[in-house]
Design a protein around this motif. Structure first.
Motif, PDB file in Angstrom:
ATOM      1  N   TYR B 133      -2.242   7.259   2.639  1.00 27.34           N
ATOM      2  CA  TYR B 133      -1.541   7.405   3.922  1.00 27.34           C
ATOM      3  C   TYR B 133      -0.104   7.862   3.732  1.00 27.34           C
ATOM      4  CZ  TYR B 133      -5.465   5.545   6.381  1.00 27.34           C
ATOM      5  OH  TYR B 133      -6.699   5.393   6.907  1.00 27.34           O
ATOM      6  N   PHE B 134       0.575   7.312   2.687  1.00 25.72           N
ATOM      7  CA  PHE B 134       1.882   7.809   2.270  1.00 25.72           C
ATOM      8  C   PHE B 134       2.941   7.691   3.354  1.00 25.72           C
ATOM      9  CE2 PHE B 134       4.063  10.940  -0.623  1.00 25.72           C
ATOM     10  CZ  PHE B 134       3.846  10.183  -1.743  1.00 25.72           C
ATOM     11  N   LYS B 135       2.804   6.713   4.256  1.00 30.35           N
ATOM     12  CA  LYS B 135       3.776   6.577   5.339  1.00 30.35           C
ATOM     13  C   LYS B 135       3.972   5.105   5.619  1.00 30.35           C
ATOM     14  CE  LYS B 135       3.439  10.590   8.331  1.00 30.35           C
ATOM     15  NZ  LYS B 135       2.598  11.138   9.384  1.00 30.35           N
ATOM     16  N   TRP B 136       5.238   4.700   5.839  1.00 25.97           N
ATOM     17  CA  TRP B 136       5.483   3.286   6.143  1.00 25.97           C
ATOM     18  C   TRP B 136       4.910   2.911   7.505  1.00 25.97           C
ATOM     19  CZ3 TRP B 136       6.270   0.028   2.597  1.00 25.97           C
ATOM     20  CH2 TRP B 136       6.984   0.381   1.450  1.00 25.97           C
ATOM     21  N   SER B 137       4.827   3.901   8.411  1.00 26.62           N
ATOM     22  CA  SER B 137       4.355   3.579   9.758  1.00 26.62           C
ATOM     23  C   SER B 137       2.891   3.162   9.746  1.00 26.62           C
ATOM     24  CB  SER B 137       4.557   4.772  10.681  1.00 26.62           C
ATOM     25  OG  SER B 137       3.904   5.896  10.157  1.00 26.62           O
ATOM     26  N   ASN B 138       2.168   3.506   8.685  1.00 23.91           N
ATOM     27  CA  ASN B 138       0.765   3.135   8.618  1.00 23.91           C
ATOM     28  C   ASN B 138       0.532   1.862   7.809  1.00 23.91           C
ATOM     29  OD1 ASN B 138      -0.282   5.251  10.127  1.00 23.91           O
ATOM     30  ND2 ASN B 138      -0.202   6.630   8.390  1.00 23.91           N
ATOM     31  N   PHE B 139       1.585   1.065   7.602  1.00 26.58           N
ATOM     32  CA  PHE B 139       1.475  -0.082   6.712  1.00 26.58           C
ATOM     33  C   PHE B 139       0.363  -1.044   7.142  1.00 26.58           C
ATOM     34  CE2 PHE B 139       2.912  -3.970   4.581  1.00 26.58           C
ATOM     35  CZ  PHE B 139       3.065  -3.442   3.305  1.00 26.58           C
ATOM     36  N   GLY B 140       0.223  -1.244   8.465  1.00 24.36           N
ATOM     37  CA  GLY B 140      -0.819  -2.139   8.979  1.00 24.36           C
ATOM     38  C   GLY B 140      -2.205  -1.693   8.572  1.00 24.36           C
ATOM     39  N   ILE B 141      -2.481  -0.383   8.772  1.00 25.81           N
ATOM     40  CA  ILE B 141      -3.805   0.146   8.418  1.00 25.81           C
ATOM     41  C   ILE B 141      -4.038   0.013   6.920  1.00 25.81           C
ATOM     42  CG2 ILE B 141      -5.279   2.186   8.493  1.00 25.81           C
ATOM     43  CD1 ILE B 141      -3.594   3.253  10.736  1.00 25.81           C
ATOM     44  N   ILE B 142      -2.973   0.281   6.130  1.00 25.81           N
ATOM     45  CA  ILE B 142      -3.114   0.208   4.673  1.00 25.81           C
ATOM     46  C   ILE B 142      -3.536  -1.196   4.259  1.00 25.81           C
ATOM     47  CG2 ILE B 142      -1.857   0.334   2.486  1.00 25.81           C
ATOM     48  CD1 ILE B 142      -0.108   2.492   3.756  1.00 25.81           C
ATOM     49  N   ILE B 143      -2.848  -2.218   4.837  1.00 25.55           N
ATOM     50  CA  ILE B 143      -3.162  -3.606   4.470  1.00 25.55           C
ATOM     51  C   ILE B 143      -4.585  -3.971   4.887  1.00 25.55           C
ATOM     52  CG2 ILE B 143      -2.620  -6.007   5.013  1.00 25.55           C
ATOM     53  CD1 ILE B 143      -0.728  -4.881   3.019  1.00 25.55           C
ATOM     54  N   ILE B 144      -4.969  -3.594   6.122  1.00 31.20           N
ATOM     55  CA  ILE B 144      -6.312  -3.938   6.608  1.00 31.20           C
ATOM     56  C   ILE B 144      -7.381  -3.289   5.726  1.00 31.20           C
ATOM     57  CG2 ILE B 144      -7.930  -3.599   8.520  1.00 31.20           C
ATOM     58  CD1 ILE B 144      -5.499  -3.784  10.390  1.00 31.20           C
ATOM     59  N   LYS B 145      -7.191  -1.991   5.442  1.00 31.18           N
ATOM     60  CA  LYS B 145      -8.182  -1.285   4.629  1.00 31.18           C
ATOM     61  C   LYS B 145      -8.254  -1.869   3.223  1.00 31.18           C
ATOM     62  CE  LYS B 145      -9.219   3.180   6.483  1.00 31.18           C
ATOM     63  NZ  LYS B 145      -9.410   4.597   6.174  1.00 31.18           N
ATOM     64  N   THR B 146      -7.064  -2.168   2.648  1.00 32.99           N
ATOM     65  CA  THR B 146      -7.032  -2.756   1.310  1.00 32.99           C
ATOM     66  C   THR B 146      -7.807  -4.055   1.283  1.00 32.99           C
ATOM     67  OG1 THR B 146      -4.817  -1.854   1.025  1.00 32.99           O
ATOM     68  CG2 THR B 146      -5.497  -3.522  -0.528  1.00 32.99           C
ATOM     69  N   PHE B 147      -7.563  -4.885   2.288  1.00 32.46           N
ATOM     70  CA  PHE B 147      -8.171  -6.210   2.337  1.00 32.46           C
ATOM     71  C   PHE B 147      -9.690  -6.114   2.469  1.00 32.46           C
ATOM     72  CE2 PHE B 147      -8.737 -10.494   4.148  1.00 32.46           C
ATOM     73  CZ  PHE B 147      -8.047 -11.183   3.177  1.00 32.46           C
ATOM     74  N   LEU B 148     -10.154  -5.341   3.460  1.00 35.48           N
ATOM     75  CA  LEU B 148     -11.600  -5.270   3.721  1.00 35.48           C
ATOM     76  C   LEU B 148     -12.343  -4.626   2.551  1.00 35.48           C
ATOM     77  CD1 LEU B 148     -11.652  -4.291   7.489  1.00 35.48           C
ATOM     78  CD2 LEU B 148     -12.145  -6.495   6.467  1.00 35.48           C
ATOM     79  N   THR B 149     -11.787  -3.509   2.051  1.00 36.87           N
ATOM     80  CA  THR B 149     -12.471  -2.817   0.962  1.00 36.87           C
ATOM     81  C   THR B 149     -12.477  -3.665  -0.305  1.00 36.87           C
ATOM     82  OG1 THR B 149     -11.587  -0.807   1.937  1.00 36.87           O
ATOM     83  CG2 THR B 149     -12.687  -0.577  -0.152  1.00 36.87           C
ATOM     84  N   SER B 150     -11.359  -4.396  -0.549  1.00 34.56           N
ATOM     85  CA  SER B 150     -11.301  -5.260  -1.726  1.00 34.56           C
ATOM     86  C   SER B 150     -12.411  -6.302  -1.697  1.00 34.56           C
ATOM     87  CB  SER B 150      -9.958  -5.979  -1.805  1.00 34.56           C
ATOM     88  OG  SER B 150      -8.932  -5.084  -2.042  1.00 34.56           O
TER      89      SER B 150
END
Lengths: 276, 168
Positions: B133-150
């Motif tokens: 994503y490479f953007k701070w504005s997408n931090f929420g999506i990054i965390i959610i995706k990281t968590f679920l995929t992990s």
């Protein structure tokens, strides 16, 4: 000098790690810059070949749908032929003069061998490459609408920057007026794309059809894109306009690659004008 | 070539094929595709830091990137966890020095190896989605995706891990 060498020797793994990590980051940043992922792409011999093999197994899954689409297109084209017949009959003699015709676009058929549509930046891989005359920056469509723009080309394969890519910007317009906008994707739903920069003067309604604009040299004018799903106005501008695509981007079988034969002429003319 | 090298080569090629043929097309709940290939780092024998693993992990990530047109994000993430795996292992076990010839992930207590896998997988996924994503504005999506995929990846890895350790 010896100290420097021993320093490098002690930290050789860390230096190797730093070197490789910076190469990886270099590739990443390059892929985020539009049209620059030259090194890491699936259009090469190995990955293209493997995807081709896999696709041979999966092909029968979409054959039924593909046949339906082809027969729909046939019916549409036959109806077009019938429309012209009447005007031809009005002449009492038939003159066939090939000089009267000028071909502006050529079409090449290709098969999609890999398709991603769930990621942030989506790409497709096609089984035609430079051997079949495919170049980069050519439009890719099927009978239902636009799909993307070719990007990296190898001898037998090519990758396509899908319209479902946050870097993708395509010139489109409304079917019933001449107002232009650009098409982009907000990475939410693979059936919905967004129309940006449409002037507020353009009156739009739910269900209006969007087609390609023909302002770029990539797509011809009038290729279907989708219909307006919903929109919102704010401070006398359109805040967002969502468009439902005609294509189901999750299942695409065969596509056509469009080459604009006048592209060179247009490009050189535009360059000449901007230099003056 | 000894048996260990042949094993590593087979696992390397097998994991790339499984990842690109099957796992990249799962799309569970819309977007969850487990990155099973990180199990390569866990199956690789525990040695004092060596350049071979660093090179191999880079090549593994880059192969996945080439197949999925994603620049260098998998290469960067895999390389990073290959580099930090020994320090993480030391802190999980709680010893300052490890006897490299005697330690294997399968001989560790189950809970400790789970924590080790959890930390490295989470770091890997965070780097992958962060760079995608490479953007701070997408931090929420990054965390959610990281968590679920992990969660999905770790379940898969632990199933395989249990299976192998029982066989030994």
């Amino acid at each position: 000098m010896q100290q420097i060498i021993s320093f490098f020797y002690k930290n050789k793994f860390f230096i190797l790690f730093l070197l490789l990590e910076s190469i990886a980051l270099f590739f990443t940043i390059q892929s985020h810059t539009y049209h620059k992922s030259k090194f890491v792409n699936s259009a090469n011999f190995v990955s293209g070949g493997i995807y081709n093999k896999i696709n041979n197994f999966k092909e029968f899954l979409f054959l039924k749908r593909e046949n339906l689409r082809l027969s729909e297109e046939n019916v549409y084209l036959k109806n077009l032929l019938n429309l012209q017949e009447e005007s031809i009959i009005q002449h009492d003699s038939l003159v066939i003069d090939t000089l009267n015709y000028k071909q502006k676009y050529t079409y090449t058929s290709a098969k999609v061998i890999n398709n991603s549509y769930r990621k942030n930046n989506n790409y497709l891989t096609l089984d035609k490459g430079s051997k079949s005359g495919v170049k980069s920056d050519l439009g890719v469509i099927n009978s239902k609408g636009i799909i993307g723009i070719t990007q990296s080309i190898s001898r037998n394969y090519s990758t396509v920057l899908s319209i479902l890519n946050v870097n993708s910007r395509i010139n489109v317009k409304l079917l019933n007026s001449n107002h232009f906008g650009s098409l982009s994707w907000d990475n939410d739903n693979y059936n919905t794309v967004q129309l940006l920069d449409l002037p507020i003067q353009a009156a739009i309604y739910k269900g209006d059809t969007i087609i390609t604009g023909g302002r770029s040299t990539i797509f011809p004018e009038g290729i279907p894109v989708g219909t307006i799903k919903d929109f919102k106005t704010k401070n006398n501008t359109y805040e967002f306009i969502n468009i439902t695509l005609f294509n189901d981007m999750s299942s695409i079988g065969f596509v056509e690659i469009i080459d604009n034969l006048d592209k060179q002429e247009i490009k050189s003319l535009e360059e000449k004008t901007s230099n003056e | 070539m000894n048996k260990e090298n042949i094993n590593t080569t087979l696992i390397f090629i097998g994991l790339i094929l499984i990842q690109i043929v099957v796992l990249n097309h799962i799309n569970f709940l819309g977007y969850i595709n487990p990155f099973l290939y990180v199990i390569f780092i866990f199956l690789y024998p525990i040695k004092k830091q060596d350049g071979v693993l660093i090179l191999l992990s880079f090549l593994l990530g880059l192969s996945i990137d080439i197949f999925s047109n994603s620049g260098g994000i998998n290469a960067a993430a895999t390389l990073f966890i290959a580099f930090i795996r020994i320090p993480v292992l030391k802190s999980v076990i709680g010893k300052r020095e490890i006897d490299y010839s005697a330690t294997s992930l399968f001989k560790l207590p189950y809970f400790k190896s789970f924590i080790y896998i959890l930390i490295l997988t989470f770091v890997h996924h965070f780097i992958v989605f962060g760079l995608e994503y490479f953007k701070w504005s997408n931090f929420g999506i990054i965390i959610i995706k990281t968590f679920l995929t992990s969660i999905f990846t770790i379940i898969l890895i632990m199933i395989i891990f249990t299976f192998i350790s029982r066989k030994r």
